[in-house]
Design an enzyme around this catalytic site. Structure first.
Site, PDB file in Angstrom:
ATOM      1  N   GLY A   1      60.233   3.283  28.063  1.00 53.56           N
ATOM      2  CA  GLY A   1      59.071   4.180  28.033  1.00 53.56           C
ATOM      3  C   GLY A   1      57.825   3.456  28.538  1.00 53.56           C
TER       4      GLY A   1
ATOM      5  N   ASP B   1      61.716  -3.747  23.239  1.00 48.67           N
ATOM      6  CA  ASP B   1      62.839  -4.474  22.640  1.00 48.67           C
ATOM      7  C   ASP B   1      64.134  -4.280  23.440  1.00 48.67           C
ATOM      8  OD1 ASP B   1      62.781  -1.831  21.889  1.00 48.67           O
ATOM      9  OD2 ASP B   1      63.425  -2.164  19.826  1.00 48.67           O
TER      10      ASP B   1
ATOM     11  N   THR C   1      54.884  -2.084  24.656  1.00 49.38           N
ATOM     12  CA  THR C   1      55.253  -0.832  23.992  1.00 49.38           C
ATOM     13  C   THR C   1      54.100  -0.365  23.113  1.00 49.38           C
ATOM     14  OG1 THR C   1      56.604   0.254  22.307  1.00 49.38           O
ATOM     15  CG2 THR C   1      56.531  -2.105  22.169  1.00 49.38           C
TER      16      THR C   1
ATOM     17  N   ASP D   1      54.629   1.094  20.513  1.00 54.89           N
ATOM     18  CA  ASP D   1      55.154   1.022  19.140  1.00 54.89           C
ATOM     19  C   ASP D   1      54.820  -0.285  18.422  1.00 54.89           C
ATOM     20  OD1 ASP D   1      56.332   3.369  19.934  1.00 54.89           O
ATOM     21  OD2 ASP D   1      58.328   2.532  20.168  1.00 54.89           O
TER      22      ASP D   1
ATOM     23  N   ARG E   1      43.032  23.496   4.994  1.00 57.77           N
ATOM     24  CA  ARG E   1      44.484  23.426   5.179  1.00 57.77           C
ATOM     25  C   ARG E   1      45.010  22.013   4.928  1.00 57.77           C
ATOM     26  NH1 ARG E   1      44.353  26.545  10.940  1.00 57.77           N
ATOM     27  NH2 ARG E   1      45.004  28.576  10.180  1.00 57.77           N
TER      28      ARG E   1
ATOM     29  N   GLY F   1      56.493   5.807  17.423  1.00 56.22           N
ATOM     30  CA  GLY F   1      56.629   4.485  16.793  1.00 56.22           C
ATOM     31  C   GLY F   1      58.061   4.083  16.526  1.00 56.22           C
ATOM     32  N   ARG F   2      59.010   5.009  16.789  1.00 57.34           N
ATOM     33  CA  ARG F   2      60.428   4.778  16.483  1.00 57.34           C
ATOM     34  C   ARG F   2      60.605   4.288  15.046  1.00 57.34           C
ATOM     35  NH1 ARG F   2      63.739   6.073  19.750  1.00 57.34           N
ATOM     36  NH2 ARG F   2      65.401   4.923  18.738  1.00 57.34           N
TER      37      ARG F   2
ATOM     38  N   HIS G   1      53.729  12.180  23.625  1.00 58.45           N
ATOM     39  CA  HIS G   1      53.470  11.355  24.811  1.00 58.45           C
ATOM     40  C   HIS G   1      51.994  11.223  25.161  1.00 58.45           C
ATOM     41  CE1 HIS G   1      57.714  12.390  25.034  1.00 58.45           C
ATOM     42  NE2 HIS G   1      57.851  11.243  25.667  1.00 58.45           N
TER      43      HIS G   1
HETATM   44  O1  F6P Z   1      59.228   3.291  22.606  1.00 60.33           O
HETATM   45  C1  F6P Z   1      58.168   4.039  23.032  1.00 60.33           C
HETATM   46  C2  F6P Z   1      58.346   5.460  22.678  1.00 60.33           C
HETATM   47  O2  F6P Z   1      57.177   6.088  23.106  1.00 60.33           O
HETATM   48  C3  F6P Z   1      58.676   5.759  21.218  1.00 60.33           C
HETATM   49  O3  F6P Z   1      57.555   5.694  20.404  1.00 60.33           O
HETATM   50  C4  F6P Z   1      59.310   7.116  21.328  1.00 60.33           C
HETATM   51  O4  F6P Z   1      60.197   7.365  20.255  1.00 60.33           O
HETATM   52  C5  F6P Z   1      60.053   7.040  22.609  1.00 60.33           C
HETATM   53  O5  F6P Z   1      59.431   6.053  23.392  1.00 60.33           O
HETATM   54  C6  F6P Z   1      60.066   8.341  23.374  1.00 60.33           C
HETATM   55  O6  F6P Z   1      60.793   8.190  24.535  1.00 60.33           O
HETATM   56  P1  F6P Z   1      60.850   9.254  25.704  1.00 60.33           P
HETATM   57  O7  F6P Z   1      59.797   8.886  26.686  1.00 60.33           O
HETATM   58  O8  F6P Z   1      62.206   9.113  26.277  1.00 60.33           O
HETATM   59  O9  F6P Z   1      60.594  10.612  25.140  1.00 60.33           O
END
Ligand code: F6P
Length: 374
Positions: free
Chosen positions: A13, A119, A142, A144, A179, A187-188, A289
């Site tokens: 990503g 990673d 990253t 993350d 609300r 962040g995975r 994104h």
């Molecule tokens: O590792 C970066 C990241 O943005 C994560 O936070 C997310 O889960 C993943 O990539 C999303 O990936 P994709 O671009 O394939 O939707």
């Protein structure tokens, strides 16, 4: 030192700052009279028979790109050379193309690869070294911030800044409607973005993978705020947050080429449950994104430029393979052995977690007035 021929690629990503790494590494190499080439789309530019798979990087090519988001080289999530998508009888099938890759790399006369990635990319770089790639310098990227052995990855500061601004904006509309707003961030399996944006953006509840949550303490926190006249609440949920004894919420289980599942949907689930428990209106939104889009913050731009130059410096100084890392504000080269296949999660005794608890934020694991009660 003899002139060298270096390849750079960006994989996984994207993250704001990739172009700054490419610029700094290229300029530092050109200053030394070295030749630099960019591999398009991860390793695809080396593996597919495409005439524009490799781009010669010169001063002109890297001019004015440090502030730009994305990557001028392109990137892919399904480009692991050990599970490379190849046409089979019934569609694409995974094939190990690592030997083809090493052969092509050597045949083209490259001396070293600068692999900019997270990673997964560091694991692949490490495996490619074992397969015979001459030299690899990794650069940790990253949003993350989950790469081991470095205090921080570039892209993270930008993601936290964007999430914090979103929380600032969501405050006014959430308060106006009294609300609950549940905001999901990427962040995975690590909660770095949720934790840092949650504290900076004044969230009331932070849910992160490192602290499995229960619904009742969160509902209790919201009721307590209501009783104090704060009739709205903001919850930040990391996409990898999980309830105690529950399961990760996933959008896509992954496949033979991209084995990691795509996470997503926890905010909606949490919002529904909190609406039921509190009787309040709840909304959810996924920042997704957006956190990766656009240019890097100044801090990320600088870090990425430092990493790019340091990668080239490591080659000049003949330090061998490794990953450039930021440690106590110094750039060091760490072993890929120590990085590959590992995830850096948030330590539960870290200053940020303690700060949040001291400010009365709730993690869903215990009553949030825990300090007040003691
Ligand atoms: O590792 C970066 C990241 O943005 C994560 O936070 C997310 O889960 C993943 O990539 C999303 O990936 P994709 O671009 O394939 O939707």
């Amino acid at each position: 030192m003899a002139a060298r021929k270096i390849a750079i690629n960006t994989g996984g990503g994207d993250a704001p700052g990739l172009n700054a790494v490419i610029r700094a590494a290229t300029l530092a190499a050109i200053e030394r009279g070295w030749e630099v080439w960019g591999i398009r789309q991860g390793y695809r530019g080396l593996l597919d028979d495409s005439p524009d798979g490799l781009i010669r990087l010169d001063r002109e090519r890297v001019r004015g790109i440090a502030h730009l988001g994305g990557t001028i080289l392109g990137t892919v999530n399904r480009g692991d050379p050990f599970h490379y998508p190849m046409p089979g009888e019934h569609g694409l099938v995974p094939r190990d193309r690592s030997e083809d890759l090493v052969r092509r790399f050597r045949a083209l006369g490259f001396d070293a690869l600068i692999a900019v990635g997270g990673d997964g990319s560091m694991r692949i770089a490490h495996q490619l070294l074992e397969r015979g790639l001459p030299l690899v310098i990794g650069v940790p990227k990253t949003i993350d911030n989950d790469v081991c052995c470095t205090d921080v990855t570039f892209g993270f500061d930008t993601a936290v800044s964007i999430a914090t601004e979103a929380l600032d904006r969501l405050h006014t509309t959430t308060e106006a409607h009294e609300r609950i707003m549940v905001v999901e961030v990427m962040g995975r399996h690590a909660g770095w973005i949720a934790l840092n944006a949650g504290i900076a953006g004044g969230a009331d509840v932070i849910l992160m993978p490192e602290i499995p949550f229960q619904y009742e303490p969160i509902a209790e926190k919201i009721r307590l705020r209501d009783s104090r006249g704060r009739r709205f609440s903001i919850v930040v949920a990391a996409e990898g947050a999980c309830s105690q004894g529950g399961e990760l919420v996933i959008k896509d289980a992954g496949d033979a080429f991209r084995r990691a599942a795509v996470l997503g949907g926890v905010a909606e689930r949490v919002a529904k449950e909190l609406a039921t428990r509190t009787g309040k209106e709840a909304r959810s939104m996924v920042l997704g994104h957006l956190l990766r889009g656009g240019g890097p913050t100044t801090a990320d731009r600088l870090l990425a430029l430092r990493f790019g130059a340091a990668a080239m410096r490591a080659l000049v100084e003949d330090c061998g393979s490794g990953m450039v890392a930021l440690r106590a504000n110094r750039i060091e080269l760490v072993s890929l052995d120590d990085v590959a296949g590992k995830t850096k999660t948030v330590p539960l005794d870290s200053d940020a977690v303690v700060t949040a608890r001291e400010m009365g934020l709730c993690f869903g694991d215990e009553p949030s007035d825990h300090f007040a009660a003691t």
